[in-house]
Design an enzyme around this catalytic site. Structure first.
Site, PDB file in Angstrom:
ATOM      1  N   LYS A 167       0.232  -1.502   0.037  1.00  0.00           N
ATOM      2  CA  LYS A 167      -0.120   0.165  -0.948  1.00  0.00           C
ATOM      3  C   LYS A 167       1.093   1.083   0.053  1.00  0.00           C
ATOM      4  O   LYS A 167       0.438   2.374  -0.761  1.00  0.00           O
ATOM      5  CB  LYS A 167      -0.906  -0.237   0.989  1.00  0.00           C
ATOM      6  CG  LYS A 167      -1.599   0.906   1.295  1.00  0.00           C
ATOM      7  CD  LYS A 167      -3.300   0.496   1.778  1.00  0.00           C
ATOM      8  CE  LYS A 167      -3.054   0.194   3.758  1.00  0.00           C
ATOM      9  NZ  LYS A 167      -3.211   1.743   4.029  1.00  0.00           N
ATOM     10  N   GLN A 173       4.502   8.709   7.607  1.00  0.00           N
ATOM     11  CA  GLN A 173       3.834   9.584   7.030  1.00  0.00           C
ATOM     12  C   GLN A 173       4.013  11.423   7.303  1.00  0.00           C
ATOM     13  O   GLN A 173       4.300  12.269   5.801  1.00  0.00           O
ATOM     14  CB  GLN A 173       1.677  10.073   7.446  1.00  0.00           C
ATOM     15  CG  GLN A 173       1.520   8.136   7.095  1.00  0.00           C
ATOM     16  CD  GLN A 173       0.625   7.751   7.428  1.00  0.00           C
ATOM     17  OE1 GLN A 173      -0.139   8.657   7.975  1.00  0.00           O
ATOM     18  NE2 GLN A 173      -0.801   7.380   7.130  1.00  0.00           N
ATOM     19  N   ARG A 227      -8.917  11.691  12.709  1.00  0.00           N
ATOM     20  CA  ARG A 227      -7.116  11.536  12.988  1.00  0.00           C
ATOM     21  C   ARG A 227      -6.952  12.777  13.243  1.00  0.00           C
ATOM     22  O   ARG A 227      -6.947  13.688  11.871  1.00  0.00           O
ATOM     23  CB  ARG A 227      -6.594  10.520  11.842  1.00  0.00           C
ATOM     24  CG  ARG A 227      -8.237   9.294  12.653  1.00  0.00           C
ATOM     25  CD  ARG A 227      -7.116   8.455  11.238  1.00  0.00           C
ATOM     26  NE  ARG A 227      -5.798   7.979  11.270  1.00  0.00           N
ATOM     27  CZ  ARG A 227      -5.365   7.156  10.025  1.00  0.00           C
ATOM     28  NH1 ARG A 227      -5.640   6.542   9.413  1.00  0.00           N
ATOM     29  NH2 ARG A 227      -3.842   6.972  10.650  1.00  0.00           N
ATOM     30  N   SER A 284       6.707   8.659  12.895  1.00  0.00           N
ATOM     31  CA  SER A 284       5.853   9.208  11.487  1.00  0.00           C
ATOM     32  C   SER A 284       6.020   8.499  10.734  1.00  0.00           C
ATOM     33  O   SER A 284       6.879  10.201  10.316  1.00  0.00           O
ATOM     34  CB  SER A 284       5.029   9.952  11.819  1.00  0.00           C
ATOM     35  OG  SER A 284       3.750   9.677  11.112  1.00  0.00           O
ATOM     36  N   ASP A 325       2.130  -1.438  11.688  1.00  0.00           N
ATOM     37  CA  ASP A 325       0.487  -1.651  11.059  1.00  0.00           C
ATOM     38  C   ASP A 325       0.560  -3.896  11.350  1.00  0.00           C
ATOM     39  O   ASP A 325      -1.171  -3.715  11.306  1.00  0.00           O
ATOM     40  CB  ASP A 325       0.392  -1.993   9.188  1.00  0.00           C
ATOM     41  CG  ASP A 325      -0.130  -0.306   9.241  1.00  0.00           C
ATOM     42  OD1 ASP A 325       0.230   0.990  10.016  1.00  0.00           O
ATOM     43  OD2 ASP A 325       1.251   0.214   7.886  1.00  0.00           O
ATOM     44  N   ARG A 346      -7.006   1.101  17.578  1.00  0.00           N
ATOM     45  CA  ARG A 346      -6.827   0.007  17.767  1.00  0.00           C
ATOM     46  C   ARG A 346      -6.306  -0.762  18.843  1.00  0.00           C
ATOM     47  O   ARG A 346      -6.186  -2.348  18.894  1.00  0.00           O
ATOM     48  CB  ARG A 346      -5.578  -0.891  16.955  1.00  0.00           C
ATOM     49  CG  ARG A 346      -5.338  -0.150  15.247  1.00  0.00           C
ATOM     50  CD  ARG A 346      -4.881  -1.125  14.251  1.00  0.00           C
ATOM     51  NE  ARG A 346      -5.327  -0.348  13.307  1.00  0.00           N
ATOM     52  CZ  ARG A 346      -4.951  -0.302  11.469  1.00  0.00           C
ATOM     53  NH1 ARG A 346      -3.424  -0.550  12.077  1.00  0.00           N
ATOM     54  NH2 ARG A 346      -4.966  -0.482  10.856  1.00  0.00           N
TER      55      ARG A 346
HETATM   56  C1  S3P Z   1       2.833   4.473   6.183  1.00  0.00           C
HETATM   57  C2  S3P Z   1       3.337   4.997   7.181  1.00  0.00           C
HETATM   58  C3  S3P Z   1       2.458   4.746   8.955  1.00  0.00           C
HETATM   59  C4  S3P Z   1       1.854   3.363   8.283  1.00  0.00           C
HETATM   60  C5  S3P Z   1       0.376   3.964   7.475  1.00  0.00           C
HETATM   61  C6  S3P Z   1       1.451   3.865   6.576  1.00  0.00           C
HETATM   62  C7  S3P Z   1       2.729   5.688   5.679  1.00  0.00           C
HETATM   63  O1  S3P Z   1       1.765   5.932   9.620  1.00  0.00           O
HETATM   64  O2  S3P Z   1       0.442   3.005   9.924  1.00  0.00           O
HETATM   65  O3  S3P Z   1      -0.752   1.982   7.461  1.00  0.00           O
HETATM   66  O4  S3P Z   1       2.700   4.566   4.018  1.00  0.00           O
HETATM   67  O5  S3P Z   1       3.657   6.090   4.924  1.00  0.00           O
HETATM   68  P1  S3P Z   1       2.740   6.381  10.186  1.00  0.00           P
HETATM   69  O6  S3P Z   1       3.510   7.102   9.570  1.00  0.00           O
HETATM   70  O7  S3P Z   1       1.837   7.649  11.106  1.00  0.00           O
HETATM   71  O8  S3P Z   1       2.573   5.680  11.493  1.00  0.00           O
END
Ligand code: S3P
Length: 437
Positions: free
Chosen positions: A26, A174, A127, A172, A320, A351
């Site tokens: 993903k 993200q 969120r 994180s 995850d 979770r």
């Molecule tokens: C992801 C980062 C993770 C993960 C998410 C996908 C990504 O989140 O939980 O399903 O693709 O960068 P966080 O970076 O907020 O932990």
């Protein structure tokens, strides 16, 4: 049946067998659309995850004028618009359930000269987004959130961004990715420093598209004003999707399954480390590198699992996979304790609470704590659990049935399609007694 009415019925027992390829990664699929759209030239993607989350990213870029061909079966062709080639969308960009889409797009949209509004479904709308809007505003972006720092995000275009040196307050990927992507549009250098290693697909893929990211330990830096050059991407299978089968095969006597072509990036392999520490029998076969990402086949055979104290350093590397790991813990001998994982409370669902409730409904002693959980292993009983629309909760409890004493019914499972379309059919073909209605 569709929507929140989708229910999984999973009969107890069985074992997992065969050699299968689970859904595409993903995280890498999202990034392939994003960087392909911003690149110069044509990017071809194979193995793209046809899940709702990645399709939301694809539709967002289409709405910003990018021409993307997609005929199913994981094949995508993107005519890159260049870093400056996006166009103002006709309306808000609806990112559904996808936190990755919203947080990474926030960084990209902050660098555009038009206004954009990012929205999402009921779960995404709860969120936290200040974790991205704060660093972006420090770079010069203008973003309005709802009260409480949640979506929608109203991003005002035309504000010049300045590079920044950002020390992340939480581990994180993200947030790191959002800041680095905005950094491509910023004047000067942008650097991120993370408190613990998180998935580095953005850094790897930027380098693969010819945009140099300098990395040293916890720090990643890039210069604004560069360009991306189209690339070919082969997306590996998602270790997060493979994790359900790793747990299922570990807990179900006589199982022996091989998961093919799985991404084993060291920033994602915590589930293998943790399960092995619990006593799992996992072999990593034929390790190789594909498009800058490590990939392997993973063979898992049934094993007696023991409860452990999960090392906190593994938490971001398995972030995850905890719903699945909790199911392994529920079937292990002894107690498993997780700490340092408060981030789990702000995922697609809380979770920690949702898993504790579900495990308790199956008769397993599971005690939530502010930053983790304490699970006393045993044998799950029959029962009905609520997934709260969280894909990973649904799939984890489906696997629990392999060791349960009776049928497990899981409610609100439609969102399994966000990350793993075809899960029910694939799991059934491997030996899980699952049906959905
Ligand atoms: C992801 C980062 C993770 C993960 C998410 C996908 C990504 O989140 O939980 O399903 O693709 O960068 P966080 O970076 O907020 O932990």
């Amino acid at each position: 049946m569709s929507g929140s009415d989708t229910v999984f019925n999973v009969k107890p027992g069985g074992a997992l067998h065969g050699a299968v390829r689970v859904a595409g990664d993903k995280s890498i699929s999202h990034r392939s659309i994003m960087l392909g759209s911003l690149a110069e030239g044509v990017t071809e993607v194979n193995g793209f995850l046809e899940g709702d989350d990645c399709l939301a990213t694809m539709n967002a870029f289409r709405a910003m004028g990018v021409s993307i061909d997609h005929h199913g079966e994981g094949w995508v062709r993107i005519e890159g618009a260049g870093l400056k080639g996006l166009q103002k969308p006709a309306g808000p960009l609806d990112l559904g359930n996808s936190g990755t889409s919203m947080r990474l797009l926030a960084g990209i949209c902050a660098g555009q000269d038009f206004d954009v509004t990012l929205t999402g479904d009921a779960s995404l709308s709860k969120r936290p987004m200040r974790r991205v809007t704060e660093p972006l505003e420090a770079m010069g972006a203008r973003i309005e959130t709802a009260a409480g720092g949640t979506p929608p995000l109203k991003i005002a275009g035309g504000h010049l961004l300045k590079g920044m040196d950002y020390v992340l307050p939480m581990a994180s990927a993200q947030v790191k990715s959002c800041v680095l992507l905005a950094g491509m549009y910023a004047e000067g250098e942008t650097c991120t420093t993370e408190p613990a290693p998180t998935r580095d697909h953005t850094e790897r893929m930027l380098n693969g598209f010819g945009y140099s990211v300098q990395r040293q330990g916890a720090r990643a830096c890039l210069q604004g004003g560069g360009k991306l050059t189209a690339a070919r991407i082969d997306v590996p299978a998602d270790i997060s999707s493979a994790a359900f089968f790793m747990v299922g095969a570990s807990i179900a006597p006589n199982s022996d399954i091989t998961l093919e072509n799985v991404g084993i990036n060291p920033t994602r392999d915590g589930v293998i480390t943790i399960l092995r520490e619990m006593g799992a029998n996992i072999e990593v076969l034929n390790p190789r590198e594909v498009c800058g990402e490590p990939v392997a086949d993973i063979r898992v055979r049934a094993a007696r699992l023991q409860g452990i104290a999960i090392p906190e350093a593994q938490v971001p590397l398995a972030i995850d996979e905890f719903p699945a790991i909790f199911v392994a813990a529920a079937c292990a001998e002894g107690t498993t304790v997780l700490t340092g994982a408060e981030e789990l409370r702000v995922k697609e669902s809380d979770r920690i609470q949702v898993m504790a409730d579900g495990l308790q409904a199956l008769g397993i002693s599971a005690e939530p704590t502010p930053d983790g959980i304490r699970i006393q292993g045993g044998q799950p009983g029959a029962g009905t659990v609520q997934s709260h629309g969280d894909h990973r909760i649904s799939m984890s409890f489906a696997m629990a049935a392999l060791r349960a004493r009776g049928e497990i019914i899981i409610e609100d499972c439609a969102n399994v399609n966000t990350s793993f379309p075809g899960f029910v059919e694939l799991a059934a073909s491997c030996g899980l007694n699952i049906s959905q209605n």
